[in-house]
Structures are given as C-alpha cells and as structure tokens.
Design a protein around this motif. Sequence first.
Motif, PDB file in Angstrom:
ATOM      1  N   ALA A   1      39.701  -0.383  49.230  1.00  0.00           N
ATOM      2  CA  ALA A   1      40.501   0.591  49.974  1.00  0.00           C
ATOM      3  C   ALA A   1      39.657   1.790  50.385  1.00  0.00           C
ATOM      4  O   ALA A   1      39.780   2.295  51.513  1.00  0.00           O
ATOM      5  CB  ALA A   1      41.683   1.043  49.131  1.00  0.00           C
ATOM      6  N   LEU A   2      38.783   2.249  49.505  1.00  0.00           N
ATOM      7  CA  LEU A   2      37.921   3.386  49.842  1.00  0.00           C
ATOM      8  C   LEU A   2      36.964   3.032  50.958  1.00  0.00           C
ATOM      9  O   LEU A   2      36.726   3.831  51.876  1.00  0.00           O
ATOM     10  CB  LEU A   2      37.150   3.836  48.600  1.00  0.00           C
ATOM     11  CG  LEU A   2      36.256   5.063  48.770  1.00  0.00           C
ATOM     12  CD1 LEU A   2      37.086   6.280  49.169  1.00  0.00           C
ATOM     13  CD2 LEU A   2      35.486   5.351  47.489  1.00  0.00           C
ATOM     14  N   PHE A   3      36.408   1.831  50.918  1.00  0.00           N
ATOM     15  CA  PHE A   3      35.484   1.394  51.968  1.00  0.00           C
ATOM     16  C   PHE A   3      36.197   1.299  53.318  1.00  0.00           C
ATOM     17  O   PHE A   3      35.661   1.732  54.346  1.00  0.00           O
ATOM     18  CB  PHE A   3      34.879   0.040  51.586  1.00  0.00           C
ATOM     19  CG  PHE A   3      33.968  -0.533  52.629  1.00  0.00           C
ATOM     20  CD1 PHE A   3      32.671  -0.071  52.767  1.00  0.00           C
ATOM     21  CD2 PHE A   3      34.403  -1.546  53.476  1.00  0.00           C
ATOM     22  CE1 PHE A   3      31.825  -0.589  53.726  1.00  0.00           C
ATOM     23  CE2 PHE A   3      33.569  -2.083  54.439  1.00  0.00           C
ATOM     24  CZ  PHE A   3      32.276  -1.595  54.567  1.00  0.00           C
ATOM     25  N   ILE A   4      37.403   0.745  53.329  1.00  0.00           N
ATOM     26  CA  ILE A   4      38.127   0.563  54.584  1.00  0.00           C
ATOM     27  C   ILE A   4      38.568   1.904  55.166  1.00  0.00           C
ATOM     28  O   ILE A   4      38.521   2.117  56.391  1.00  0.00           O
ATOM     29  CB  ILE A   4      39.355  -0.351  54.362  1.00  0.00           C
ATOM     30  CG1 ILE A   4      38.897  -1.766  53.994  1.00  0.00           C
ATOM     31  CG2 ILE A   4      40.230  -0.393  55.614  1.00  0.00           C
ATOM     32  CD1 ILE A   4      38.093  -2.481  55.063  1.00  0.00           C
ATOM     33  N   THR A   5      38.987   2.820  54.309  1.00  0.00           N
ATOM     34  CA  THR A   5      39.533   4.090  54.798  1.00  0.00           C
ATOM     35  C   THR A   5      38.479   5.181  54.945  1.00  0.00           C
ATOM     36  O   THR A   5      38.817   6.291  55.375  1.00  0.00           O
ATOM     37  CB  THR A   5      40.632   4.602  53.844  1.00  0.00           C
ATOM     38  OG1 THR A   5      40.083   4.759  52.524  1.00  0.00           O
ATOM     39  CG2 THR A   5      41.797   3.629  53.801  1.00  0.00           C
ATOM     40  N   LEU A   6      37.227   4.892  54.599  1.00  0.00           N
ATOM     41  CA  LEU A   6      36.191   5.918  54.693  1.00  0.00           C
ATOM     42  C   LEU A   6      36.059   6.510  56.093  1.00  0.00           C
ATOM     43  O   LEU A   6      35.968   7.740  56.240  1.00  0.00           O
ATOM     44  CB  LEU A   6      34.846   5.356  54.222  1.00  0.00           C
ATOM     45  CG  LEU A   6      33.682   6.355  54.182  1.00  0.00           C
ATOM     46  CD1 LEU A   6      33.998   7.504  53.235  1.00  0.00           C
ATOM     47  CD2 LEU A   6      32.393   5.651  53.762  1.00  0.00           C
ATOM     48  N   PRO A   7      36.058   5.707  57.170  1.00  0.00           N
ATOM     49  CA  PRO A   7      36.003   6.323  58.510  1.00  0.00           C
ATOM     50  C   PRO A   7      37.174   7.265  58.773  1.00  0.00           C
ATOM     51  O   PRO A   7      36.997   8.321  59.392  1.00  0.00           O
ATOM     52  CB  PRO A   7      36.018   5.115  59.459  1.00  0.00           C
ATOM     53  CG  PRO A   7      35.491   3.983  58.642  1.00  0.00           C
ATOM     54  CD  PRO A   7      35.978   4.233  57.261  1.00  0.00           C
TER      55      PRO A   7
END
Length: 255
Positions: free
Chosen positions: A91-97
């Motif tokens: 989730a952190l990787f996907i929402t980082l942008p």
Amino acid sequence: MDLDDNDEGALGALAAPAAAVGAHLDELRRRVVVCAAIFVPMFGLGMYLYQPLWRLVIAPLDRAKPDLLRFQALGPSDGLIMAMKIAMAFALFITLPLLLSQLWAFVAPGLSASERRWLYLGLGGGGVLFLVGAAFAYFVGLPFALEFLLPFNQTLAGWENSFTGAGYVDFVIACCAGFGVAFELPLVMLVLGWIGILTPEMVREWWRVIILVIIVVAAILTPPDPATQCLLAVPLLALFVIGYWLLRWAGRPGK
C-alpha cells in the motif's frame, strides 16, 4: 466594556494569523484524509493479494539458495502478521506518488519560484533515486546476500536455516528501504551545496573522512551482515563521485 479603535485593531491583527493557521490545518487535514482514502483500500487489496505478493517477496531467495531455507510459524498469528506487513509495504509503494503529490500541493503555494523548482527536484529526483536503490537491493543485493548468508549459517555446528516468514519480510524491507535511502546521496550532496554547507573544495579536502562515513552509513542502513553492507558501500562510493561532479556542475543558485 467597550473597546476603542486601537483595541479592535489589535484583536483583528491577532485574529488574522489564527485564521490563517486554521485554514492551513484544515487543508492539511483534508490532504491526510485523501491519502488515507487511497491507502486503506490499497492495504485491503494487499491483504487480498498476499499470496502472490509473498511469492514476489521470496523471488530473490529462489534466485539464490531456495533449498537452504525453510519457513516456520512460531505462533498462531505469525502468518497474519507476515501478510499484514506485506500489505502495508504494498500500500505504501502504490500510494507513494499520491503522498508526494499531496505534500507538493500543500507546501508549494508558500514557496517562491526558485524554491518550488528545487522542491520539485527533491521530490521527483528523490523518489526516482529511492526506487532505483530499492530495485538494486531486490534484484542484486538480496540474492547476493542470501547466497552468502545461508550457506554460512550451515557452517555453524547445529545450525539450520529456519525462521519465520515475518522475519524474512523484515529482512527484505530493511534491505530495500536501506538501499533506497542510501541512493539519495547525490541529491543530498546537491542540496547541501545549494544551501552553502558543502562545496567541491570541502569534498576534496575531507574525502577520506567522507568515505569512512559512507562505510558506517552502509553498515547502519542494512541488516547486520558484511555481505549486504559491502554491497551497499560500493554503489554508495560511486554515487559519492557522482554527487561531487554534480556539485562542481551545479554550484549555488545565482552564482
């Protein structure tokens, strides 16, 4: 008690900053809610996809020594904890942008054009460098470290490679995050040069000390094994050279 004009003016002067602070807090709250509204569903998606994500996490092990490691559960909740850690990282990787864009939208209006340009460079370039470092750890660092560490463990009398899935996930996350942070070195050097803290002359004078610091940082940012630490130190030294040439090329704004 009636207030004269001076008192009313003083109250108005105090109310204006308070209103501005309240507006900023409302905007910050709204942006946090936007990020949470995306992060929570992505976490749920990660929990739904935990099995294929787990196979992705153990892929470096499959490229290294898959026959030298067995996972075990030391408690009833170990599997669930492992799945939640994977879902959180996903989730952190996907929402980082989105997180970076919300940070940009919150901070940018109060900056000058020059400051916005440098912040944009920091957020954009920093994000790219972090992903490059994490990818280097995943495709190069982790297989190399596992190929060294797992056989080494078996050279110790009575030892076998058997640990929890959650512990292995922690190892993978620590490696990827450590490499990602370390790969920010050229950007950090460039920013320090921009604000006048670091100069090419200082780098040439103190390069031995800086190299020692790089080795220590590599030891801190990676799991406590010499193979991974050395593997991080080598690209860090190369990034240090790149950062030095960026300092020479960019200089300080206005010079």
